[in-house]
Design a protein around this motif. Structure first.
Motif, short mmCIF file in Angstrom:
data_model
loop_
_atom_site.label_atom_id
_atom_site.label_comp_id
_atom_site.label_asym_id
_atom_site.label_seq_id
_atom_site.Cartn_x
_atom_site.Cartn_y
_atom_site.Cartn_z
N GLY A 1 0.95 -1.13 -0.49
CA GLY A 1 -0.09 -0.03 0.12
C GLY A 1 0.97 1.80 0.42
N ARG A 2 2.32 1.50 1.25
CA ARG A 2 2.70 2.31 0.74
C ARG A 2 3.36 2.65 -0.37
NH1 ARG A 2 2.95 0.13 6.05
NH2 ARG A 2 2.82 1.30 7.83
N LEU B 1 10.25 3.22 1.65
CA LEU B 1 11.07 3.55 3.12
C LEU B 1 10.26 2.72 3.74
CD1 LEU B 1 10.68 7.20 4.35
CD2 LEU B 1 12.84 5.77 3.88
N PHE B 2 9.01 1.84 3.29
CA PHE B 2 8.38 0.81 4.16
C PHE B 2 8.81 0.11 3.69
CE2 PHE B 2 6.28 4.93 3.97
CZ PHE B 2 6.32 4.97 6.03
N LEU B 3 9.87 -0.16 2.76
CA LEU B 3 10.73 -1.83 2.30
C LEU B 3 11.32 -2.14 3.58
CD1 LEU B 3 11.67 -1.40 -0.60
CD2 LEU B 3 10.20 -2.88 -0.45
N SER C 1 11.25 12.31 -3.47
CA SER C 1 9.59 12.11 -3.50
C SER C 1 8.95 11.18 -2.99
CB SER C 1 9.94 12.59 -4.95
OG SER C 1 9.68 11.39 -5.61
N SER C 2 7.51 11.47 -2.80
CA SER C 2 6.06 10.05 -2.37
C SER C 2 6.66 8.96 -2.95
CB SER C 2 5.17 10.84 -3.31
OG SER C 2 4.32 12.56 -2.69
N ARG C 3 7.12 8.98 -4.52
CA ARG C 3 7.96 7.55 -4.60
C ARG C 3 9.13 7.60 -3.81
NH1 ARG C 3 11.55 6.22 -9.13
NH2 ARG C 3 11.50 8.26 -9.21
N GLY D 1 1.44 8.32 -6.42
CA GLY D 1 0.92 9.98 -6.10
C GLY D 1 1.84 11.09 -6.74
N GLU D 2 2.66 10.72 -6.54
CA GLU D 2 4.42 11.13 -7.24
C GLU D 2 3.94 11.28 -9.07
OE1 GLU D 2 9.18 11.25 -8.54
OE2 GLU D 2 7.94 9.86 -6.74
#
Length: 420
Positions: free
Chosen positions: A151-152, A255-257, A248-250, A159-160
């Protein structure tokens, strides 16, 4: 009953894993978009953080609602309908005017997102043989992780590339397709037996768990630790979106990896608690979370990612052990005990922004870390106190369940809670 590795088992397990992915994709997709939402709507970091906090608080409330309802009305219909409305809510996030409308819709979406986690494992308990249940729960937990990470990543990248509205439209559209597949895959329940919906009985079961100190300690450990862990990610998105990193958002979604460290921590928790007392393992996990928090103070992006991975390992080690502790120490009404743990877990996540925001405003990221360490001293102390209080308790995996539970129930209830 559905047997392990039968065609019905694969079909039902795939459906529930898919449903789990839908839930956590929709819950966590906005997290890497928080800096963009703050800029788009011209709100503060506190207000932007409510996009996550409001939804997780609603999930916590939904757990208390849908569990008892499912005992009386059935579980399949609750899962199907709440997943459908969750997907439609993501589509609505792209169209709703104004920030207040966005927050209201996130609250409604959070209520719907709590439907499947509240009843999925109960559905398995109704329909699966014991061996089939254990194997299915393991896969279901893995799907939780995939949904949270996916999801993240999806929200950040979409979003980017295409903007906020397109990101929510994409998530909602993909979710609707997945919900249709879930409806088709999930078998009809054959062994569910409705129970009377008695508010007095429900309240009595919840109150009994809250009068049991070892359970209350585990609830506080889970809630306070998750408060720090999940909200650190939110404030890191604000920190790393600004100079000198300017992600950026991408890339913020990437980060959530580091959550994969948590997958490893949860997977190893069972082995570790066969060698060491559960309170000691909880304390160790919290200590690693504190150490990782300190590691994020460095300026190197590589160092921050390594620290976040350590954070995830430590947190999920503590979380998996605390949830197993609840299953082993519940006094009857194990469903109520587990529901209360998850309520505290998500309640902690929802309150984190309110707690950390003043420190962010005063001292930016060092303030967030200092506030995190101060708060984590509480669950660390509780874990150490549980160790002193319960030094003679049977260890998880020792083959000695609590006297009030049959052997199979103790093994089943020692599974980690299946939520991120």
């Amino acid at each position: 009953m559905i047997a392990l590795h039968s065609r019905a088992w694969w079909r039902a397990t795939l459906a529930l894993c898919l449903g789990s992915i839908i839930v956590f994709v929709n819950l966590y997709a906005p997290q890497p978009l928080l800096p963009a939402l703050r800029e788009w709507h011209g709100v503060s970091t506190l207000a932007a953080g409510l996009v996550m906090s409001a939804a997780t608080l609603a999930v916590a409330l939904a757990l208390l609602l849908f569990g008892p309802l499912s005992d009386a009305l059935g579980r399949g219909a609750i899962m199907r309908l709440t997943l459908l409305f969750s997907a439609l809510a993501s589509l609505g996030l792209a169209l709703v005017p104004g920030f207040e409308g966005l927050l209201l819709l996130r609250v409604l979406q959070g209520l719907m997102l709590g439907g499947l986690p509240a009843v999925a494992i109960a559905w398995m308990g109704d329909e699966f043989e014991p061996r089939a249940l254990s194997a299915a729960v393991g896969l279901y937990i893995g799907a939780n992780t995939l949904g949270g990470i996916g999801g993240r990543l999806l929200g950040g990248a979409a979003g980017e590339w295409w903007g906020l509205e397109a990101a929510f439209l994409l998530i909602g559209g993909l979710s609707l397709v997945a919900v249709a597949l879930f409806w088709w895959l999930l078998p009809r329940a054959r062994h569910f037996r409705p129970a009377p919906l008695s508010p007095r009985t429900i309240a009595a079961g919840l109150a009994a768990q809250l009068r049991h100190p070892p359970l209350v300690g585990a609830y506080l450990i889970g809630g306070l630790s998750f408060l720090v862990f999940i909200n650190q990610y939110s404030y890191l998105t604000f920190r790393l979106s600004e100079a000198p990193h300017g992600l950026s958002s991408r890339w913020l979604g990437m980060l959530f990896l580091t959550y994969l460290g948590g997958t490893l921590g949860a997977a190893l928790s069972g082995r570790i608690t066969r060698r060491f007392a559960q309170p000691r393992v909880m304390a160790t996990g919290i200590g690693l979370l504190m150490l990782g928090s300190l590691g994020t103070l460095g300026g190197s992006l590589t160092g921050i990612l390594a620290a976040l991975t350590l954070n995830a390992f430590g947190f999920f080690l503590a979380h998996a052990t605390a949830s197993a502790w609840v299953g082993l120490h519940a006094r009857g009404a194990r469903g109520s005990a587990s529901a209360l743990y998850l309520v505290c877990y998500y309640l902690g996540a929802s309150l984190g922004t309110l707690y950390l925001e003043p420190f962010w405003r005063l001292w930016q990221w060092p303030g967030v870390v200092a506030a995190s360490l101060a708060l984590l001293l509480v669950p660390l102390g509780i874990a150490l106190a549980l160790g002193r209080r319960d030094s003679d308790r049977p260890r998880q995996g020792s083959g000695r369940p609590p006297a009030s539970l049959p052997q199979t129930s103790a093994r089943r209830s020692s599974r980690p809670q299946a939520d991120l």
